[in-house]
Design an enzyme around this catalytic site. Structure first.
Site, PDB file in Angstrom:
ATOM      1  N   PRO A 187      25.186  -8.399  25.507  1.00  0.00           N
ATOM      2  CA  PRO A 187      23.758  -8.657  25.405  1.00  0.00           C
ATOM      3  C   PRO A 187      23.261  -9.102  24.026  1.00  0.00           C
ATOM      4  CG  PRO A 187      24.204  -6.313  25.737  1.00  0.00           C
ATOM      5  CD  PRO A 187      25.485  -7.046  25.973  1.00  0.00           C
ATOM      6  N   ASN A 188      22.342 -10.027  24.084  1.00  0.00           N
ATOM      7  CA  ASN A 188      21.619 -10.561  22.911  1.00  0.00           C
ATOM      8  C   ASN A 188      22.447 -11.507  22.045  1.00  0.00           C
ATOM      9  OD1 ASN A 188      19.133  -9.083  23.418  1.00  0.00           O
ATOM     10  ND2 ASN A 188      20.327  -7.271  22.909  1.00  0.00           N
ATOM     11  N   ARG A 205      18.398 -13.739  15.801  1.00  0.00           N
ATOM     12  CA  ARG A 205      18.797 -12.426  15.272  1.00  0.00           C
ATOM     13  C   ARG A 205      18.967 -12.535  13.748  1.00  0.00           C
ATOM     14  NH1 ARG A 205      22.889  -9.239  19.179  1.00  0.00           N
ATOM     15  NH2 ARG A 205      21.826  -7.422  18.257  1.00  0.00           N
ATOM     16  N   TYR A 239      24.360 -10.990  11.235  1.00  0.00           N
ATOM     17  CA  TYR A 239      25.224 -11.619  12.251  1.00  0.00           C
ATOM     18  C   TYR A 239      25.763 -12.997  11.865  1.00  0.00           C
ATOM     19  CZ  TYR A 239      23.596  -7.770  15.109  1.00  0.00           C
ATOM     20  OH  TYR A 239      23.339  -6.508  15.591  1.00  0.00           O
ATOM     21  N   ASN A 241      33.204  -8.873  22.769  1.00  0.00           N
ATOM     22  CA  ASN A 241      32.189  -8.297  21.903  1.00  0.00           C
ATOM     23  C   ASN A 241      31.158  -7.676  22.840  1.00  0.00           C
ATOM     24  OD1 ASN A 241      30.108  -7.583  20.269  1.00  0.00           O
ATOM     25  ND2 ASN A 241      30.095  -9.469  19.054  1.00  0.00           N
ATOM     26  N   ALA A 272      25.642  -4.161  22.164  1.00  0.00           N
ATOM     27  CA  ALA A 272      25.132  -2.775  22.199  1.00  0.00           C
ATOM     28  C   ALA A 272      25.840  -1.921  23.249  1.00  0.00           C
ATOM     29  CB  ALA A 272      23.628  -2.776  22.437  1.00  0.00           C
ATOM     30  N   GLU A 289      38.729  -5.929  20.782  1.00  0.00           N
ATOM     31  CA  GLU A 289      37.277  -5.733  20.604  1.00  0.00           C
ATOM     32  C   GLU A 289      36.874  -6.410  19.296  1.00  0.00           C
ATOM     33  OE1 GLU A 289      36.368  -1.585  20.151  1.00  0.00           O
ATOM     34  OE2 GLU A 289      34.263  -1.954  19.678  1.00  0.00           O
ATOM     35  N   HIS A 329      33.484  -7.549  16.607  1.00  0.00           N
ATOM     36  CA  HIS A 329      32.067  -7.484  16.228  1.00  0.00           C
ATOM     37  C   HIS A 329      31.831  -8.423  15.060  1.00  0.00           C
ATOM     38  CE1 HIS A 329      31.429  -4.070  18.832  1.00  0.00           C
ATOM     39  NE2 HIS A 329      32.566  -3.587  18.385  1.00  0.00           N
ATOM     40  N   ARG A 331      26.624   0.512   9.521  1.00  0.00           N
ATOM     41  CA  ARG A 331      25.228   0.374   9.945  1.00  0.00           C
ATOM     42  C   ARG A 331      24.690   1.715  10.471  1.00  0.00           C
ATOM     43  NH1 ARG A 331      24.789  -4.627  13.735  1.00  0.00           N
ATOM     44  NH2 ARG A 331      22.570  -4.233  13.323  1.00  0.00           N
TER      45      ARG A 331
HETATM   46  C1  DQA Z   1      27.555  -6.275  17.509  1.00  0.00           C
HETATM   47  C2  DQA Z   1      27.219  -4.911  16.902  1.00  0.00           C
HETATM   48  C3  DQA Z   1      26.419  -4.060  17.874  1.00  0.00           C
HETATM   49  O1  DQA Z   1      26.098  -2.810  17.292  1.00  0.00           O
HETATM   50  C4  DQA Z   1      25.117  -4.756  18.234  1.00  0.00           C
HETATM   51  O2  DQA Z   1      24.419  -4.010  19.206  1.00  0.00           O
HETATM   52  C5  DQA Z   1      25.288  -6.174  18.662  1.00  0.00           C
HETATM   53  C6  DQA Z   1      26.318  -6.995  18.013  1.00  0.00           C
HETATM   54  C7  DQA Z   1      28.229  -7.211  16.490  1.00  0.00           C
HETATM   55  O3  DQA Z   1      28.815  -8.200  16.915  1.00  0.00           O
HETATM   56  O4  DQA Z   1      28.142  -6.969  15.282  1.00  0.00           O
HETATM   57  O5  DQA Z   1      24.545  -6.692  19.487  1.00  0.00           O
HETATM   58  O6  DQA Z   1      28.462  -6.066  18.572  1.00  0.00           O
END
Ligand code: DQA
Length: 143
Positions: free
Chosen positions: A9-10, A17, A22, A73, A76, A97, A99, A106
């Protein structure tokens, strides 16, 4: 070799963002970086994004059935989706995994990953390069 890359998501809204967290790429640019890097490493990639937990779970089932390696990835969902963890556990090929940011540096709620325990490894904190590192780690893992 096929490779499924799943973004949670997002992540399709990297354009709005916080780029200090990011990185500077929008989602289309990130997708293109992943596709180019995967192809250079010899993978035929299928890069997807969804804001929906159920959709991500069905993609993991699809990868499990096809024995396809996955880079995910979970965004959240990383921090609380036991359903995605259980689906990831069904995979027959490696799971990495990734990020963009370093969640451990964080907010406290980001310090837990329910996915890491079923992944071969986690790469975090290198911006878009996290995906490139994951692709190369996967290549090394698969020999
Ligand atoms: C994320 C880190 C997560 O905590 C966050 O909710 C994201 C992006 C990252 O790629 O840094 O949406 O997965």
């Amino acid at each position: 070799m096929k490779l499924m890359v799943i973004n949670g998501p997002n992540l399709a809204r990297l354009d709005i963002r916080d780029s200090s967290i990011y990185g500077d790429l929008d989602y289309a640019q990130l997708k293109s970086l992943i596709e180019t890097s995967a192809s250079a490493a010899g993978f035929e990639s299928d890069v997807r994004q969804s804001n929906d937990e159920a959709t991500i779970i069905s993609w993991l089932h699809e990868a499990a059935d096809a024995k396809t390696p996955v880079i995910i990835n979970p965004a959240a969902f990383t921090h609380y989706s036991y359903a995605i963890r259980d689906a990831a556990e069904l995979l027959k090929a490696p799971l990495i995994e990734v990020h963009l940011s370093n969640p451990m540096a964080r907010e406290e709620f980001r310090h837990t990953s329910v996915i890491s325990g079923v992944a071969n490894g986690t790469i975090a904190g290198f911006g878009p390069n996290s995906y490139v590192l994951a692709i190369n780690a996967l290549k090394a893992l698969l020999g």
